[in-house]
Structures are given as C-alpha cells and as structure tokens.
Design a protein around this motif. Structure first.
Motif, PDB file in Angstrom:
ATOM      1  N   ALA A  58       1.187  -1.417   0.061  1.00  8.97           N
ATOM      2  CA  ALA A  58       0.280  -0.058   0.211  1.00  8.97           C
ATOM      3  C   ALA A  58       1.114   1.477   0.039  1.00  8.97           C
ATOM      4  O   ALA A  58       0.509   2.073  -1.091  1.00  8.97           O
ATOM      5  CB  ALA A  58      -0.443   0.137   1.097  1.00  8.97           C
ATOM      6  N   MET A  59       1.868   0.897   0.557  1.00  6.54           N
ATOM      7  CA  MET A  59       3.216   2.756   1.125  1.00  6.54           C
ATOM      8  C   MET A  59       3.711   3.058  -0.136  1.00  6.54           C
ATOM      9  O   MET A  59       3.839   3.222  -0.382  1.00  6.54           O
ATOM     10  CB  MET A  59       3.552   2.221   2.153  1.00  6.54           C
ATOM     11  N   THR A  60       4.124   1.266  -0.318  1.00  4.24           N
ATOM     12  CA  THR A  60       4.955   1.513  -1.607  1.00  4.24           C
ATOM     13  C   THR A  60       4.336   2.410  -2.968  1.00  4.24           C
ATOM     14  O   THR A  60       4.637   3.011  -3.838  1.00  4.24           O
ATOM     15  CB  THR A  60       5.351  -0.120  -1.587  1.00  4.24           C
ATOM     16  N   SER A  61       3.335   1.185  -3.491  1.00  4.23           N
ATOM     17  CA  SER A  61       2.267   1.830  -4.464  1.00  4.23           C
ATOM     18  C   SER A  61       1.987   2.798  -4.119  1.00  4.23           C
ATOM     19  O   SER A  61       1.989   4.082  -5.740  1.00  4.23           O
ATOM     20  CB  SER A  61       1.175   0.786  -4.535  1.00  4.23           C
ATOM     21  N   ARG A  62       1.554   3.601  -3.565  1.00  9.35           N
ATOM     22  CA  ARG A  62       1.465   5.090  -3.048  1.00  9.35           C
ATOM     23  C   ARG A  62       2.197   6.302  -3.048  1.00  9.35           C
ATOM     24  O   ARG A  62       2.555   6.992  -4.064  1.00  9.35           O
ATOM     25  CB  ARG A  62       0.770   5.934  -1.805  1.00  9.35           C
ATOM     26  N   GLN A  63       3.503   5.601  -3.123  1.00  7.49           N
ATOM     27  CA  GLN A  63       4.991   6.796  -2.782  1.00  7.49           C
ATOM     28  C   GLN A  63       5.682   7.262  -4.185  1.00  7.49           C
ATOM     29  O   GLN A  63       5.713   8.025  -5.294  1.00  7.49           O
ATOM     30  CB  GLN A  63       5.527   6.466  -1.571  1.00  7.49           C
ATOM     31  N   VAL A  64       4.972   5.691  -4.864  1.00  5.44           N
ATOM     32  CA  VAL A  64       5.836   5.478  -6.900  1.00  5.44           C
ATOM     33  C   VAL A  64       5.034   6.198  -6.980  1.00  5.44           C
ATOM     34  O   VAL A  64       5.748   7.432  -7.875  1.00  5.44           O
ATOM     35  CB  VAL A  64       5.849   3.978  -6.993  1.00  5.44           C
ATOM     36  N   GLY A  65       3.811   6.327  -7.071  1.00  4.70           N
ATOM     37  CA  GLY A  65       2.902   7.146  -7.529  1.00  4.70           C
ATOM     38  C   GLY A  65       3.630   8.702  -7.732  1.00  4.70           C
ATOM     39  O   GLY A  65       3.425   9.846  -8.597  1.00  4.70           O
ATOM     40  N   HIS A  66       3.853   9.176  -6.443  1.00  2.27           N
ATOM     41  CA  HIS A  66       3.631  10.556  -6.367  1.00  2.27           C
ATOM     42  C   HIS A  66       5.158  11.167  -6.107  1.00  2.27           C
ATOM     43  O   HIS A  66       5.368  12.533  -7.076  1.00  2.27           O
ATOM     44  CB  HIS A  66       4.056  10.997  -4.444  1.00  2.27           C
TER      45      HIS A  66
END
Length: 220
Positions: A58-66
């Motif tokens: 969850a956090m990895t995909s979210r921060q990769v997007g940002h």
C-alpha cells in the motif's frame, strides 16, 4: 461537528487537487487503497502481517505514484508553485515523507544488529519469525509516524487540525477508492481526463464551489 467535517473536506480537497493529477498516480492510489483495506481486515488477526501489507504494497505503490509519476514544478490547474503546495501541506510533504521512508527502510537493520531488539523479542528462528518481527517494528513506525505528526499539528496549529488529519489518514483508503476506482480501466484504455473533471464528478457533492475553497494554510 460541522466545523470538523468542513475542515476534513477542505483537507481532502487540498490533497486531491494539488497532488493527484497523474492518471498513473490515481491508479496506483486505487491499488494502495484496496491494499490498505486488506491490511485493515488482516490487522484484527495478524497485526504484523497487516503492517507488511501496508508498507510493502500500500505505502510503496502510493509513494511511487507521488515520487515518479506526479507532475512537479508549476501547477497550471491550480495556479500554484510546487514550493507553495509543499509549504501548506498539512500532513507529510515530500521532505517529511523521505524522512519517514528512510526510518522505515532502516528499521529492520535493528534486528540485524540485535535480534532481540534490547530484549523485546526472542531471537528469530528462521525467515518467517524475522518477517513477523519486522512487521511489528513497521507497525510501530507507521503508528508512530501518524502520532508524531498529530502532536506536531496540536502544537503548531490546533487540536482540531490534528484530529481532522488523523481522521483523513484513517479514512483515505475508502475515499481514494471512491475517487479513483475508474482510473485503472481508463489508463488501460488510454483515456485521459483532466484532474478538475475527476474532482468535480466526485467531490462536487461535497464542496459546492471548489474553486472558492481556500487551501489549509498550516505553514508547517
């Protein structure tokens, strides 16, 4: 209570209009949100596994997007510079996120240096127990990161702002699914839609005149 929920709407509005222009970022946030909901369910029976899901997926995909897909520089849609957006960000802006992510990435090294973590754990017996201990540490890092920022907002802003932000963080997965559930399919089809269209469709019922809503100027 009306003031609380109005501020929650404004914090959500600022977040989504300023930081979610990219369709790829929106699709990754949908993945992140669904992963967080899985983690919420798993947390009742296995908090360490929930933390592993929350951080690794969850956090990895979210921060990769940002970090890699969200446009930086001057925001033409909102007529704002990146520096302005980062300054008024209530929660974790890029600099704060990088500090938190560095702590998260480095924390398993504590178990390498001391498998008992100063006597908190029994020495792990195999990769499975090591992963469980890492998950427990990451659970503390995640909850500690939220608590730290809430207390900061209590001191630097006011108690309501901190409580509103904590509520926003806890409910973001549900809200992100509402906002971005179409993004993966639209991305697959090669469709593009301006950010203001997406926000008008979903947030129009919540904020009647979104252009008139002033950003949450926390200055912290």
């Amino acid at each position: 209570m009306n003031g609380f929920f109005n501020e929650l709407k404004v914090q959500r509005w600022d977040d989504h209009r300023y930081y979610h222009h990219s369709k790829v970022n929106q699709a990754l946030h949908f993945l992140s949100a669904t992963s967080f909901l899985v983690a919420y369910v798993v947390a009742f029976s296995d908090p360490a596994m929930a933390a592993l899901i929350g951080w690794l997926v969850a956090m990895t995909s979210r921060q990769v997007g940002h970090l890699f897909f969200e446009p930086r520089g001057y925001d033409r849609v909102n007529q704002a510079t990146d520096e302005y957006k980062e300054e008024i960000k209530v929660g974790y802006n890029i600099k704060r996120k990088l500090v938190l992510l560095a702590l998260w990435a480095a924390s398993p090294l504590l178990l390498v240096a001391d498998p008992t973590l100063l006597g908190i754990f029994a020495p792990h017996d195999g990769p499975g127990e090591f992963a469980t201990h890492v998950g427990q540490i990451w659970l503390v890092v995640g909850l500690g990161g939220i608590a730290f920022r809430v207390v900061q907002l209590f001191i630097l802003k006011d108690v309501r702002t901190g409580l509103v932000w904590a509520t926003k963080i806890a409910t973001d997965p549900f809200h992100d699914i509402k906002l971005y559930h179409r993004a993966p399919l639209e991305l697959w089809r090669g469709q593009r839609k301006e950010i203001e269209e997406v926000l008008d469709e979903v947030l129009g019922e919540e904020i009647a005149e979104p252009v008139a809503v002033e950003a949450s100027k926390s200055g912290v």
